[in-house]
Scaffold this active site. Structure first.
Site, PDB file in Angstrom:
ATOM      1  N   LYS A 159       0.895  -1.195  -0.030  1.00  0.00           N
ATOM      2  CA  LYS A 159      -0.029  -0.014  -0.195  1.00  0.00           C
ATOM      3  C   LYS A 159       0.871   1.118   0.010  1.00  0.00           C
ATOM      4  O   LYS A 159       0.434   2.407  -0.528  1.00  0.00           O
ATOM      5  CB  LYS A 159      -0.806   0.048   1.233  1.00  0.00           C
ATOM      6  CG  LYS A 159      -2.155  -1.027   1.121  1.00  0.00           C
ATOM      7  CD  LYS A 159      -3.200  -0.620   2.207  1.00  0.00           C
ATOM      8  CE  LYS A 159      -4.217  -1.473   2.049  1.00  0.00           C
ATOM      9  NZ  LYS A 159      -5.344  -1.233   3.137  1.00  0.00           N
TER      10      LYS A 159
ATOM     11  N   LYS B 234      -4.629 -10.296  -6.123  1.00  0.00           N
ATOM     12  CA  LYS B 234      -5.955 -10.430  -5.556  1.00  0.00           C
ATOM     13  C   LYS B 234      -6.925  -9.366  -5.958  1.00  0.00           C
ATOM     14  O   LYS B 234      -6.781  -8.320  -6.407  1.00  0.00           O
ATOM     15  CB  LYS B 234      -5.903 -10.606  -3.974  1.00  0.00           C
ATOM     16  CG  LYS B 234      -5.628  -9.144  -3.403  1.00  0.00           C
ATOM     17  CD  LYS B 234      -6.007  -9.253  -1.933  1.00  0.00           C
ATOM     18  CE  LYS B 234      -5.981  -7.609  -1.374  1.00  0.00           C
ATOM     19  NZ  LYS B 234      -6.618  -7.484  -0.250  1.00  0.00           N
TER      20      LYS B 234
ATOM     21  N   LYS C 155     -11.306  -4.194  -3.624  1.00  0.00           N
ATOM     22  CA  LYS C 155     -12.395  -3.244  -3.848  1.00  0.00           C
ATOM     23  C   LYS C 155     -12.075  -1.791  -4.075  1.00  0.00           C
ATOM     24  O   LYS C 155     -12.828  -0.830  -4.581  1.00  0.00           O
ATOM     25  CB  LYS C 155     -13.411  -3.359  -2.711  1.00  0.00           C
ATOM     26  CG  LYS C 155     -12.791  -3.161  -1.491  1.00  0.00           C
ATOM     27  CD  LYS C 155     -14.040  -2.905  -0.292  1.00  0.00           C
ATOM     28  CE  LYS C 155     -13.626  -3.121   1.285  1.00  0.00           C
ATOM     29  NZ  LYS C 155     -12.706  -4.075   1.695  1.00  0.00           N
TER      30      LYS C 155
HETATM   31  P1  TYM Z   1     -10.602  -5.847   3.897  1.00  0.00           P
HETATM   32  O1  TYM Z   1     -11.788  -5.030   4.106  1.00  0.00           O
HETATM   33  O2  TYM Z   1      -9.522  -5.549   2.871  1.00  0.00           O
HETATM   34  O3  TYM Z   1     -11.534  -7.442   3.338  1.00  0.00           O
HETATM   35  C1  TYM Z   1     -12.532  -7.871   4.192  1.00  0.00           C
HETATM   36  C2  TYM Z   1     -12.259  -9.356   4.158  1.00  0.00           C
HETATM   37  O4  TYM Z   1     -12.271  -9.926   2.917  1.00  0.00           O
HETATM   38  C3  TYM Z   1     -11.157 -10.517   2.673  1.00  0.00           C
HETATM   39  N1  TYM Z   1     -10.823 -10.428   1.387  1.00  0.00           N
HETATM   40  C4  TYM Z   1     -10.778 -11.487   0.573  1.00  0.00           C
HETATM   41  N2  TYM Z   1     -10.822 -12.843   0.494  1.00  0.00           N
HETATM   42  C5  TYM Z   1     -10.372 -13.753  -0.671  1.00  0.00           C
HETATM   43  N3  TYM Z   1     -10.178 -12.935  -1.879  1.00  0.00           N
HETATM   44  C6  TYM Z   1     -10.023 -11.646  -1.810  1.00  0.00           C
HETATM   45  N4  TYM Z   1      -9.603 -11.395  -3.088  1.00  0.00           N
HETATM   46  C7  TYM Z   1     -10.201 -10.947  -0.660  1.00  0.00           C
HETATM   47  N5  TYM Z   1     -10.209  -9.674  -0.471  1.00  0.00           N
HETATM   48  C8  TYM Z   1     -10.460  -9.261   0.687  1.00  0.00           C
HETATM   49  C9  TYM Z   1      -9.943 -10.238   3.788  1.00  0.00           C
HETATM   50  O5  TYM Z   1      -9.219 -11.030   4.112  1.00  0.00           O
HETATM   51  C10 TYM Z   1     -10.882  -9.747   4.874  1.00  0.00           C
HETATM   52  O6  TYM Z   1     -11.281 -11.017   5.484  1.00  0.00           O
HETATM   53  N6  TYM Z   1      -7.639  -5.448   7.809  1.00  0.00           N
HETATM   54  C11 TYM Z   1      -8.879  -5.857   7.505  1.00  0.00           C
HETATM   55  C12 TYM Z   1      -9.920  -5.606   8.314  1.00  0.00           C
HETATM   56  C13 TYM Z   1      -9.764  -5.691   9.750  1.00  0.00           C
HETATM   57  C14 TYM Z   1     -10.122  -7.093  10.368  1.00  0.00           C
HETATM   58  C15 TYM Z   1      -9.720  -6.500  11.489  1.00  0.00           C
HETATM   59  C16 TYM Z   1     -10.251  -8.233   9.935  1.00  0.00           C
HETATM   60  C17 TYM Z   1      -9.694  -4.930  10.456  1.00  0.00           C
HETATM   61  N7  TYM Z   1      -9.866  -5.292  11.768  1.00  0.00           N
HETATM   62  C18 TYM Z   1      -9.961  -7.545  12.648  1.00  0.00           C
HETATM   63  C19 TYM Z   1     -10.367  -9.259  11.015  1.00  0.00           C
HETATM   64  C20 TYM Z   1     -10.268  -8.860  12.330  1.00  0.00           C
HETATM   65  C21 TYM Z   1      -9.258  -5.772   5.943  1.00  0.00           C
HETATM   66  O7  TYM Z   1      -8.494  -4.703   5.247  1.00  0.00           O
HETATM   67  O8  TYM Z   1      -9.962  -6.349   5.183  1.00  0.00           O
END
Ligand code: TYM
Length: 337
Positions: free
Chosen positions: A111, A194, A197
């Site tokens: 990032k 990957k 969004k």
């Molecule tokens: P975020 O918002 O990027 O994504 C949310 C969830 O979706 C999963 N994900 C994917 N899984 C499979 N293939 C993909 N292409 C893909 N893109 C996203 C992510 O792994 C995630 O589970 N840091 C985290 C948010 C967060 C969090 C937490 C998660 C903040 N605090 C505590 C768990 C526990 C994030 O940016 O997810």
């Protein structure tokens, strides 16, 4: 009962990557565990956001949890910034996390290479994520493969702080599906990246709210591999392998059965059928989402979610404050004049 916590950033409309990698598992786990699902708006602030859009995305992310099948009468759904203990515990965790540990995080490296201005929030992001998880004495964290390193850091910091200050936190386990089961859904335009969004190219992802015709068009223009064979082989055929995973998860049909059924069929027919499978998977989500947009409905759910969450969060914070040596705030004994 086992406790589950997970978070999703409100940084745009959720994609089928978010759904297949994480949110679908929320709906499974809610029946066997005490679940907390959080819209992590403070995490979204680590990169520039339009304030009005962020507010809207925050409510829509919570609506999409429910539209995807999370039941607010069973699971706790809330917004991270509504429980200030998240940011507070994050500071206490930062003071027990090493600069070198954060510098090694691959998501930070990716990032920070993409953004011109790199905030310290982007750097300390994993400490806030650790705080989210550790506040709730979490057993299991359902996430996609891209969050594995953050989960490992969370475990390391929890163990370190428990050793230093006495038992403060449960040490959580990651719950990550294998790649063939949605752990890492790839971009439709570049199968080596990957699906995300926040990608600048909307053709690279399918958003949960994309209308059927947009879905068809995006799948039609998805890149494919050389040759015509429809075979699962992530090394040699990463694009078709990704489409096979999506197809299999959308319909429940195994990858082997799809390979057999489409042997010799060509990419055109395969993509047309895949598009219909994705449209059908998203149709009920889109219908429920529209129902949840009535004013007041999501607000009520988030208000009661924050109340439930803050009770547990406050207990954990009080325990950590005391263990780390922060003096308790005295109560006034003399009446105020
Ligand atoms: P975020 O918002 O990027 O994504 C949310 C969830 O979706 C999963 N994900 C994917 N899984 C499979 N293939 C993909 N292409 C893909 N893109 C996203 C992510 O792994 C995630 O589970 N840091 C985290 C948010 C967060 C969090 C937490 C998660 C903040 N605090 C505590 C768990 C526990 C994030 O940016 O997810």
């Amino acid at each position: 009962m086992k406790r589950v916590f997970s978070g999703v950033q409100p940084s745009g409309v959720l994609t089928i990557g978010n759904y297949l990698g994480a949110i679908r598992n929320f709906t499974k786990l809610q029946h066997e565990a005490d679940c907390f699902f959080c819209v992590v708006d403070l995490h979204a602030l680590t990169v520039p956001q339009d304030p009005a859009k962020l507010r809207e995305n925050t409510l829509n992310t919570a609506r999409l949890f429910i539209a995807s099948g999370v039941d607010p009468s069973v699971a706790t759904i809330f917004v991270q910034s509504h429980v200030p203990e998240h940011a507070y515990l994050s500071w206490l965790i930062e003071c027990n996390t090493y600069f070198g540990e954060l510098r090694r995080m691959t998501q930070f490296k990716d990032k920070s290479a993409r953004h011109e201005v790199v905030t310290t929030g982007l750097f300390t992001y994993p400490a806030l994520m650790a705080a989210d998880i550790l506040l709730y004495q979490t057993d299991e964290v359902p996430v996609g493969e891209d969050q594995r390193q953050h989960l490992e850091l969370t475990r390391d910091v929890a163990i370190r702080m428990n050793n230093r200050f006495g038992q403060l936190f449960k040490v959580p386990e990651a719950y990550i599906p294998p790649k063939q089961a949605g752990g890492r859904i790839m971009s439709l335009q570049n199968p080596l990246e990957k699906m995300s969004k926040s990608s600048a190219d909307p053709r690279s992802f399918i958003a949960l709210l994309d209308p059927p015709d947009v879905i068809r068009k995006k799948i039609r223009s998805a890149v494919t591999d050389s040759g015509r064979e429809i075979r699962y082989d992530p090394e040699e055929k990463p694009a078709i392998s990704n489409l096979l995973v999506i197809y299999s998860l959308a319909t429940g049909e195994s990858i082997e059965s799809l390979e057999e059924r489409y042997a010799g069929a060509g990419y055109g027919k395969f993509k047309a059928d895949l598009a219909e499978a994705v449209v059908a998977m998203l149709e009920p989500i889109q219908r429920r989402f529209a129902e949840l947009s009535e004013p007041g409905v999501i607000e009520e759910i988030l208000a009661s979610g924050a109340e439930r969450a803050e009770k547990i969060a406050r207990e954990t914070v009080a325990r950590v404050q005391a263990a780390m040596g922060l003096a308790p705030r005295p109560q006034r004994v003399k009446a105020q004049s």
